[in-house]
Design an enzyme around this catalytic site. Structure first.
Site, PDB file in Angstrom:
ATOM      1  N   ASP A 117       0.807  -1.225   0.000  1.00 46.25           N
ATOM      2  CA  ASP A 117       0.000   0.000   0.000  1.00 46.25           C
ATOM      3  C   ASP A 117       0.840   1.274   0.000  1.00 46.25           C
ATOM      4  O   ASP A 117       0.428   2.298   0.540  1.00 46.25           O
ATOM      5  CB  ASP A 117      -0.968   0.032   1.214  1.00 46.25           C
ATOM      6  CG  ASP A 117      -1.749  -1.248   1.339  1.00 46.25           C
ATOM      7  OD1 ASP A 117      -2.197  -1.753   0.309  1.00 46.25           O
ATOM      8  OD2 ASP A 117      -1.909  -1.749   2.473  1.00 46.25           O
ATOM      9  N   LYS A 133       2.260   2.328  -5.023  1.00 48.66           N
ATOM     10  CA  LYS A 133       3.032   1.890  -6.197  1.00 48.66           C
ATOM     11  C   LYS A 133       2.271   2.113  -7.499  1.00 48.66           C
ATOM     12  O   LYS A 133       2.866   2.408  -8.526  1.00 48.66           O
ATOM     13  CB  LYS A 133       3.386   0.393  -6.072  1.00 48.66           C
ATOM     14  CG  LYS A 133       4.310   0.084  -4.910  1.00 48.66           C
ATOM     15  CD  LYS A 133       4.593  -1.392  -4.797  1.00 48.66           C
ATOM     16  CE  LYS A 133       3.398  -2.240  -4.402  1.00 48.66           C
ATOM     17  NZ  LYS A 133       2.879  -2.027  -3.045  1.00 48.66           N
ATOM     18  N   GLY A 166      -4.073  -4.205  -4.468  1.00 44.03           N
ATOM     19  CA  GLY A 166      -5.030  -3.186  -4.886  1.00 44.03           C
ATOM     20  C   GLY A 166      -4.263  -1.935  -5.239  1.00 44.03           C
ATOM     21  O   GLY A 166      -3.703  -1.289  -4.363  1.00 44.03           O
ATOM     22  N   HIS A 167      -4.175  -1.633  -6.517  1.00 42.52           N
ATOM     23  CA  HIS A 167      -3.456  -0.432  -6.945  1.00 42.52           C
ATOM     24  C   HIS A 167      -4.464   0.609  -7.421  1.00 42.52           C
ATOM     25  O   HIS A 167      -5.303   0.319  -8.264  1.00 42.52           O
ATOM     26  CB  HIS A 167      -2.467  -0.771  -8.071  1.00 42.52           C
ATOM     27  CG  HIS A 167      -1.317  -1.598  -7.598  1.00 42.52           C
ATOM     28  ND1 HIS A 167      -0.385  -2.156  -8.425  1.00 42.52           N
ATOM     29  CD2 HIS A 167      -0.944  -1.951  -6.351  1.00 42.52           C
ATOM     30  CE1 HIS A 167       0.505  -2.820  -7.711  1.00 42.52           C
ATOM     31  NE2 HIS A 167       0.175  -2.715  -6.445  1.00 42.52           N
ATOM     32  N   GLN A 179       2.279  -5.889  -3.140  1.00 38.65           N
ATOM     33  CA  GLN A 179       2.593  -6.023  -1.713  1.00 38.65           C
ATOM     34  C   GLN A 179       3.884  -5.244  -1.391  1.00 38.65           C
ATOM     35  O   GLN A 179       4.112  -4.216  -1.997  1.00 38.65           O
ATOM     36  CB  GLN A 179       2.696  -7.489  -1.292  1.00 38.65           C
ATOM     37  CG  GLN A 179       1.347  -8.202  -1.237  1.00 38.65           C
ATOM     38  CD  GLN A 179       0.834  -8.667  -2.586  1.00 38.65           C
ATOM     39  OE1 GLN A 179       1.585  -9.209  -3.373  1.00 38.65           O
ATOM     40  NE2 GLN A 179      -0.416  -8.454  -2.862  1.00 38.65           N
TER      41      GLN A 179
END
Ligand code: IMP
Length: 432
Positions: free
Chosen positions: A13, A16, A40-41, A225
């Site tokens: 988180d 990225k 989750g991006h 991650q």
């Protein structure tokens, strides 16, 4: 040597997605190498917010080919859903723009059921996984019992048989834990439709990348991650089941190290973590609330995949220094600097004190880490908003000082920081 590897330098988180989006503007290929839809991006672009779980953030640039590597575990249903959602937002996705490795592993419904079963059996000591079936899928991979994306290229009957056999075998584990087993044929049916859809996208990614690199194409490897969640280098067992670190980019895509020219780490200007496991600088007062936000904005500290509130704390330089070492970072970028605005003073954990001993790097065992007392250095904060700063010289002196001190303590250059979620909200040190 045209590979840039982008790594999360904390517990995931770090922002990225927005960094990859920025790097993609001057890349030909963006390739993801680990994890699955646990990630989750989030990328904000022209007022639209794109949430990506599987597809590399490069897909938002029409000049870029997005690649999903062999190191990933892919739920085909989630992938088809994500492609559909992006298409509805106007993103073009064709086999020319998205390439899926034939050697990635498939997450089955049984993996998801097993993830849930294992977490609930662990009770208080649960890992706090995203419940996406990630651990069980990697377990089947290393146990040489998994099915791979390349199996979708087989004749439909044969793929169905393999899928049914894999689900039935996992059913034995579910049964052993007193849980209801899955109807393997029914579960397999949905996967056959997804396989039909995905077949044209699947190919040998290593060779695709090798040929592209030989032709001088620029490749960005997108980590998911973070370093501290790495199966080997994180606080095991409170980790994910893949290798988000720099080495994982090479094995997760099948590319050689001599092509790499840059290893860029991304860290938030403070610390966050979701799930269980030690976090020495965790706070639970007003400062944590300041970092976390209310949840009203998409950039507040609530999981993109699970919606869970993230644990928040001061920037842990001990962990960051470790991430610089483990990945051999050539540079570090700090995100969410704007969130620090408005705090009177800021703290950096420069070392730990454990049982009377000073540690500059994290100790080996979690038991020691749980006893770690951060040794803080206090720096002045700044009151003004920095969202519209674009050059280092625009930043208040206290913000420049904070960045300089982190760089010094980690022994790594920091020449880029982000001051807001939009694509252009970056501050770049042009003096370097
Ligand atoms: P899993 O990857 O779902 O097995 O979860 C293992 C651990 O990694 C849990 O603590 C999760 O909260 C954490 N984790 C997995 N993916 C992410 C991510 O993208 N960001 C932050 N934490 C993650």
């Amino acid at each position: 040597m045209p590979i840039t590897i982008l790594i999360g330098a904390q517990w995931g988180d770090e922002g990225k997605g927005r960094v990859v989006d920025w790097l993609a503007a001057s890349a030909d290929i963006v390739a993801r190498y680990a994890g699955g839809d646990n990630a989750g991006h989030t990328v904000a672009l022209d007022g639209e917010v794109y949430k990506l779980h599987l597809i590399p953030s490069g897909i938002l640039h029409s000049n870029v080919v997005s690649v999903m590597g062999n190191g990933m575990v892919i739920n085909p249903i989630s992938l088809v859903r994500e492609i559909d959602a992006l298409r509805k937002l106007g993103v073009q996705i064709t086999p020319d723009r998205l390439v899926i490795s034939s050697r990635a592993h498939i997450i089955t419904p049984a993996h998801i059921a097993l993830d849930r079963a294992r977490e609930s059996a662990l009770g208080e000591s649960k890992i706090g996984t995203t419940l996406r079936g990630i651990g069980p899928a990697y377990l089947d991979k290393t146990g040489r019992a998994g099915i791979r994306t390349g199996d979708m290229l087989l004749d439909v009957e044969e793929f169905a048989e393999r899928l049914v056999a894999a689900i039935e075998s996992s059913n034995e584990d579910l049964y052993a834990q007193g849980l209801e087993s899955l109807d393997a044929r029914e579960a397999a049916q949905n996967y056959l439709d997804a396989a039909d859809f995905l077949r044209p996208y699947i190919r040998d990614v290593s060779i695709y990348l090798y040929e592209a690199l030989k032709a001088g194409k620029k490749v960005v490897c997108e980590g998911a991650q973070g370093t501290l969640l790495d199966i080997d280098h994180g606080s095991y067992p409170f980790v994910t089941s893949s290798s988000p670190t720099a080495g994982g980019a090479l094995t997760g895509l099948g590319v050689g190290p001599l092509f790499v020219e840059r290893v860029l780490g991304v860290a938030k200007a403070f610390s966050t973590r979701v799930g269980g496991g030690p976090m020495p600088t965790e706070l639970d007062g007003p400062v944590a609330g300041h970092f976390r936000g209310s949840g009203a904005n998409f950039w507040d500290e609530f999981g993109t995949t699970t919606g869970r509130p993230r644990r928040c704390g001061w920037l842990d330089v001990v962990m960051l220094r470790y991430a610089v070492g483990v990945n051999g970072l050539s540079e570090l970028m700090l995100t969410k600097m704007d969130i620090l605005s408005g705090l009177d003073e800021l703290k950096l954990a420069t070392a730990y004190e454990i049982d009377g001993e000073r540690f500059e790097y994290p100790p080996v065992t979690n038991a020691q880490l749980e006893r770690a007392r951060p040794i803080y250095e206090t720096l002045p904060g700044w009151g003004v908003d920095i969202n519209s700063c674009r050059h280092f010289s625009d930043l208040p002196a206290a913000a420049r000082n904070y960045i300089r001190r982190v760089a010094e303590l980690c022994d790594v250059p920091i020449d880029i920081v982000s001051v807001g979620p939009e694509r252009d909200q970056l501050v770049i040190n042009h003096a370097q």
